[in-house]
Design a protein around this motif. Structure first.
Motif, short mmCIF file in Angstrom:
data_model
loop_
_atom_site.label_atom_id
_atom_site.label_comp_id
_atom_site.label_asym_id
_atom_site.label_seq_id
_atom_site.Cartn_x
_atom_site.Cartn_y
_atom_site.Cartn_z
N ASN A 122 0.92 -1.28 -0.10
CA ASN A 122 0.03 0.12 -0.13
C ASN A 122 0.77 1.35 -0.07
O ASN A 122 1.65 1.54 0.98
CB ASN A 122 -0.66 0.04 1.11
CG ASN A 122 -1.74 1.25 1.48
OD1 ASN A 122 -2.03 2.00 0.49
ND2 ASN A 122 -1.48 1.69 2.74
N ASP A 123 0.76 1.97 -1.13
CA ASP A 123 1.63 3.21 -1.15
C ASP A 123 1.01 4.38 -1.19
O ASP A 123 1.33 5.44 -1.80
CB ASP A 123 2.84 2.95 -2.25
CG ASP A 123 2.03 3.05 -3.65
OD1 ASP A 123 0.89 3.01 -3.78
OD2 ASP A 123 2.80 2.95 -4.61
N LEU A 124 -0.20 4.48 -0.54
CA LEU A 124 -1.03 5.75 -0.35
C LEU A 124 -0.67 6.35 0.91
O LEU A 124 -0.84 5.58 2.00
CB LEU A 124 -2.49 5.23 -0.44
CG LEU A 124 -2.95 4.97 -1.81
CD1 LEU A 124 -4.56 4.35 -1.81
CD2 LEU A 124 -2.71 6.01 -2.86
N ALA A 125 -0.21 7.44 1.00
CA ALA A 125 0.44 7.69 2.27
C ALA A 125 -0.56 8.14 3.30
O ALA A 125 -0.37 7.87 4.52
CB ALA A 125 1.04 9.16 2.15
N ASP A 126 -1.86 8.43 3.16
CA ASP A 126 -3.10 8.89 4.03
C ASP A 126 -3.80 7.66 4.45
O ASP A 126 -4.73 7.83 5.00
CB ASP A 126 -3.66 9.92 3.30
CG ASP A 126 -4.43 9.66 2.13
OD1 ASP A 126 -4.14 8.52 1.42
OD2 ASP A 126 -5.30 10.26 1.84
N VAL A 162 1.47 -7.21 4.91
CA VAL A 162 1.18 -5.82 4.47
C VAL A 162 2.27 -4.92 4.69
O VAL A 162 2.74 -4.81 5.73
CB VAL A 162 -0.14 -5.39 5.25
CG1 VAL A 162 -0.23 -3.80 4.78
CG2 VAL A 162 -1.31 -6.23 4.91
N ILE A 163 2.61 -4.16 3.47
CA ILE A 163 3.76 -3.24 3.76
C ILE A 163 3.25 -2.02 3.42
O ILE A 163 2.71 -1.62 2.19
CB ILE A 163 4.88 -3.46 2.69
CG1 ILE A 163 5.32 -4.84 3.15
CG2 ILE A 163 6.06 -2.56 2.57
CD1 ILE A 163 6.26 -5.90 1.98
N ASN A 164 3.24 -1.00 4.15
CA ASN A 164 2.52 0.30 4.16
C ASN A 164 3.77 1.20 3.92
O ASN A 164 4.74 1.20 4.68
CB ASN A 164 1.90 0.77 5.34
CG ASN A 164 0.45 0.17 5.46
OD1 ASN A 164 -0.29 0.21 4.48
ND2 ASN A 164 0.45 -0.62 6.74
N SER A 165 3.93 2.03 2.60
CA SER A 165 4.93 2.98 2.37
C SER A 165 4.13 4.33 2.09
O SER A 165 3.30 4.32 1.67
CB SER A 165 5.42 2.33 0.65
OG SER A 165 6.39 3.36 0.38
N LYS A 166 4.80 5.20 3.04
CA LYS A 166 4.63 6.43 2.92
C LYS A 166 4.99 7.22 1.63
O LYS A 166 4.66 8.40 1.49
CB LYS A 166 5.00 7.31 4.20
CG LYS A 166 4.68 6.71 5.43
CD LYS A 166 2.99 6.87 5.55
CE LYS A 166 2.46 6.31 6.73
NZ LYS A 166 0.95 6.18 6.72
N GLU A 167 5.68 6.56 0.87
CA GLU A 167 6.19 7.18 -0.30
C GLU A 167 5.68 6.37 -1.49
O GLU A 167 5.77 4.97 -1.48
CB GLU A 167 7.89 7.20 -0.50
CG GLU A 167 8.15 8.02 0.58
CD GLU A 167 8.24 9.36 0.32
OE1 GLU A 167 8.23 9.90 -0.67
OE2 GLU A 167 8.05 10.14 1.57
N ARG A 168 4.98 6.92 -2.53
CA ARG A 168 4.57 6.32 -3.87
C ARG A 168 5.62 5.63 -4.25
O ARG A 168 6.78 6.28 -4.59
CB ARG A 168 3.88 7.28 -4.88
CG ARG A 168 2.62 8.03 -4.46
CD ARG A 168 1.44 7.21 -4.44
NE ARG A 168 1.04 6.85 -5.79
CZ ARG A 168 -0.08 6.01 -5.92
NH1 ARG A 168 -0.36 5.06 -5.13
NH2 ARG A 168 -0.22 5.94 -7.17
N VAL A 200 8.12 -4.90 -5.29
CA VAL A 200 7.18 -6.07 -4.78
C VAL A 200 8.16 -7.41 -4.62
O VAL A 200 8.07 -8.11 -3.80
CB VAL A 200 5.94 -6.28 -5.01
CG1 VAL A 200 5.08 -7.41 -4.56
CG2 VAL A 200 5.03 -4.91 -4.89
N ALA A 201 8.59 -7.60 -5.82
CA ALA A 201 9.30 -8.88 -6.13
C ALA A 201 10.72 -8.86 -5.16
O ALA A 201 11.02 -10.01 -4.49
CB ALA A 201 9.66 -9.13 -7.51
#
Length: 194
Positions: free
Chosen positions: A13-17, A29-35, A46-47
């Motif tokens: 998930n690369d949606l910061a909000d 689940v990997i949350n990224s604050k950067e697109r 992802v690979a």
């Protein structure tokens, strides 16, 4: 999935909000604050995050029948398994036999994937065709025909209500287009709530 070995589903998930959470033991689940851009770079990222030796393309709006992983692993040769055979959800409740590239039918050993450089680091929706071209050059034909009775993939193009980058094939800049589309969807959803 009926596969009994270790497996993980990676959700990036690369949606910061937005922060996603899942406590299933096979889901990471990997949350990224950067697109993460471009599109090819996102697929490669992802690979690289995957812990397993075999990578599976897993599109979020399609259906994978329970034998997808086990069937692919059993038939993998030279580190690659792919078939152009699938099912297509033409309309809600209507599923028909289909044949196409079907990128999401790919299962590939990590070493084979990186031996051809992974996905092209571009923002063109055709990165899947370019990956198959590289694999074919390096390894010969990578497509295996199966019967529809054996097929495990249901491609949902117009029935899932999702945007498909393949419809933007001639427009380029897929990441920016996806960001605009997602922002528009969020605005409509938020205004519908008020």
């Amino acid at each position: 999935q009926d596969y009994r070995g270790a497996k993980e589903l990676i959700v990036v998930n690369d949606l910061a909000d937005q922060t996603l959470v899942c406590d299933h033991p096979d889901v990471r689940v990997i949350n990224s604050k950067e697109r993460i851009t471009p599109l090819g770079g996102k697929f490669n990222a992802v690979a690289a995050m995957a812990r397993g030796d075999v990578l599976f393309v897993w599109e979020d709006d399609d259906i994978y029948l329970p034998h997808r992983i086990s069937y692919s692993i059993d038939r993998m040769r030279a580190g690659i398994w792919h078939t152009p055979i699938a099912w297509y959800e033409k309309d809600l409740g209507e599923v028909i036999p289909a044949q196409n590239l079907f990128h999401a039918n790919l299962a590939i050993e990590r070493s084979v994937f990186w031996s051809v450089g992974g996905y092209e680091e571009s923002d063109w929706p055709g990165i899947d065709t370019r990956l198959f071209t590289a694999l074919t050059r390096a390894y010969g034909s990578v497509h295996t025909m199966i019967t529809h009775h054996e097929a495990y993939y249901v491609y949902r193009f117009g029935t899932s209500g999702r945007c498909h980058a393949s419809t933007w094939i001639n427009e380029g800049d897929t990441s920016a287009r996806a960001e605009r589309t997602w922002s528009s969807c969020r605005l409509r959803r938020n205004s519908a709530r008020t």
